[in-house]
Motif scaffolding. Structure first.
Motif, mmCIF file in Angstrom:
data_model
loop_
_atom_site.group_PDB
_atom_site.id
_atom_site.type_symbol
_atom_site.label_atom_id
_atom_site.label_comp_id
_atom_site.label_asym_id
_atom_site.label_seq_id
_atom_site.Cartn_x
_atom_site.Cartn_y
_atom_site.Cartn_z
ATOM 1 N N GLU A 211 -33.519 -28.677 -2.990
ATOM 2 C CA GLU A 211 -33.706 -27.303 -2.515
ATOM 3 C C GLU A 211 -34.440 -26.453 -3.554
ATOM 4 O OE1 GLU A 211 -31.038 -23.569 -0.772
ATOM 5 O OE2 GLU A 211 -30.076 -25.429 -1.450
ATOM 6 N N ALA A 212 -34.069 -26.616 -4.821
ATOM 7 C CA ALA A 212 -34.758 -25.871 -5.875
ATOM 8 C C ALA A 212 -36.222 -26.268 -5.957
ATOM 9 C CB ALA A 212 -34.057 -26.103 -7.214
ATOM 10 N N SER A 213 -36.498 -27.552 -5.792
ATOM 11 C CA SER A 213 -37.892 -28.014 -5.821
ATOM 12 C C SER A 213 -38.685 -27.432 -4.657
ATOM 13 C CB SER A 213 -37.925 -29.542 -5.791
ATOM 14 O OG SER A 213 -39.247 -30.020 -5.764
ATOM 15 N N ARG A 214 -38.067 -27.387 -3.471
ATOM 16 C CA ARG A 214 -38.759 -26.795 -2.313
ATOM 17 C C ARG A 214 -39.004 -25.309 -2.508
ATOM 18 N NH1 ARG A 214 -35.212 -30.270 0.585
ATOM 19 N NH2 ARG A 214 -33.768 -28.525 0.886
ATOM 20 N N GLU A 215 -38.033 -24.592 -3.047
ATOM 21 C CA GLU A 215 -38.220 -23.156 -3.288
ATOM 22 C C GLU A 215 -39.330 -22.919 -4.303
ATOM 23 O OE1 GLU A 215 -34.491 -21.603 -4.467
ATOM 24 O OE2 GLU A 215 -33.620 -21.637 -2.444
#
Length: 281
Positions: A211-215
Motif C-alpha cells: 500500500e505504501a508503494s502504491r501511494e
C-alpha cells in the motif's frame, strides 16, 4: 560423476532382471510339492479349474509367487492366467495413475520465514515386480517421501523464490522423487504446488508495504501530471497573449460549456474595449 550416473541405471536393470527371471531351482521338496499340487488339481477336475484360472483387468498386473519365489516372466496380465492350488499365490498391482495431496508442511525458508506449503503428486506403478518385491507399501512410502522432499527443497529457497518460481520448485521435486522411487518401480509423473500460506503478521506487513508503494507511485504520477498541466497552461497563456481576440473566443467557449451543462445565471464580463464605442457616442 558421469560414471556414477551410468553405473546406477545398469545396477537397476540388473536387479530388475534378477527379479523377473529368478533362479527356478526350488529343490527336490519344492518340485515334489508342485507335482502333488498338479496331481491334486487333476483329481479334482473340473472343480479345481475355477480355483486355478484367474483374471486381471486391463489396468492391473499380477505377480505370482510359487513356494515364495516370484515366477519366471515377471508380471502377468491383463487377461487370463493360471496358478496351481496350494503352492501358488498372487498379488494384483494397479497400474493406473494415482494422485494424493501433500499435507501442509511448515517450512523455514532460507531467509528465516515460516510458511505453510501443500501440493499434489501424480504417480503410477511402472514396474509391478519392483513395487511388490522391493518395498512393503509403495504408496505410503511415496507419500512420506513427498513430504520430506517438499521440506528439503523449500528449505533452500527464499520467500520471493517460493512465491514466484513454483514451476521450478515443482520440477525439482519431481526429479528428486522420480530418482528416489525408481528402485520401487514408481514413476512420478507430475508435482504441483497448490498453496503457500504466510503468517498473518507477515501478510499484514506485506500489505502495508504494498500500500505504501502504491501511494508513493500515485503521488509521483500526480506530481508529474501537475507539472505537465502547468507547462500546458503556460504555453496556452503565451498563445493568448499574442492574439487578444483569442481571449474573446475563450470567453465564448466557456459560456457555451456552462450553458450546456447547467441552467443558471451567467455573469459575462465585457471587455472595456467594446464599451468605449458606446461611451464616445
Amino acid at each position: 560423476m558421469d560414471e556414477d550416473l551410468t553405473v546406477k541405471p545398469c545396477k537397476r536393470r540388473e536387479r530388475q532382471t534378477a527379479l523377473e527371471n529368478p533362479d527356478t531351482d526350488i529343490g527336490f521338496c519344492g518340485w515334489l510339492l508342485v507335482g502333488f499340487s498338479i496331481l491334486l488339481m487333476l483329481l479334482t477336475l473340473p472343480i479345481s479349474i475355477w480355483m486355478c484360472i484367474k483374471i486381471v483387468k486391463e489396468y492391473e498386473r499380477a505377480i505370482i509367487f510359487r513356494l515364495g519365489r516370484i515366477l519366471r516372466g515377471g508380471a502377468k496380465g491383463p487377461g487370463l492366467f493360471f496358478i496351481l492350488p496350494c503352492t501358488d499365490s498372487f498379488i494384483n498391482v494397479d497400474m493406473r495413475t494415482i494422485t494424493f495431496d501433500i499435507p501442509p508442511q511448515e517450512v523455514l525458508t532460507k531467509d528465516s520465514v515460516t510458511v505453510s506449503v501443500d501440493g499434489v503428486v501424480y504417480y503410477r506403478v511402472q514396474n509391478a515386480t519392483l513395487a511388490v518385491a522391493n518395498i512393503t507399501n509403495a504408496d505410503a512410502a511415496t507419500r512420506l517421501l513427498a513430504q520430506t522432499t517438499l521440506r528439503n527443497v523449500l528449505g533452500t529457497k527464499n520467500l520471493a523464490e517460493i512465491l514466484s518460481d513454483r514451476e521450478e520448485i515443482a520440477h525439482s521435486m519431481q526429479s528428486t522423487l522420480d530418482d528416489a522411487t525408481d528402485d520401487w518401480g514408481i514413476k512420478v509423473e507430475r508435482v504441483e504446488i497448490k498453496d503457500v500460506k504466510l503468517p498473518l503478521q507477515l501478510q499484514r506487513a506485506m500489505a502495508a508495504e504494498a500500500e505504501a508503494s502504491r501511494e508513493a507511485r500515485a503521488k509521483v504520477i500526480a506530481a508529474e501530471g501537475e507539472m505537465n498541466a502547468s507547462r500546458a497552461l503556460k504555453e496556452a497563456s503565451l498563445v493568448i497573449a499574442e492574439s487578444p481576440s483569442a481571449l474573446q473566443l475563450r470567453y465564448l467557449q466557456t459560456l457555451n460549456t456552462i450553458a450546456a451543462e447547467k441552467n443558471s445565471t451567467i455573469i459575462f464580463p465585457l471587455p472595456m474595449d467594446m464599451m468605449q464605442g458606446f461611451i464616445k457616442h
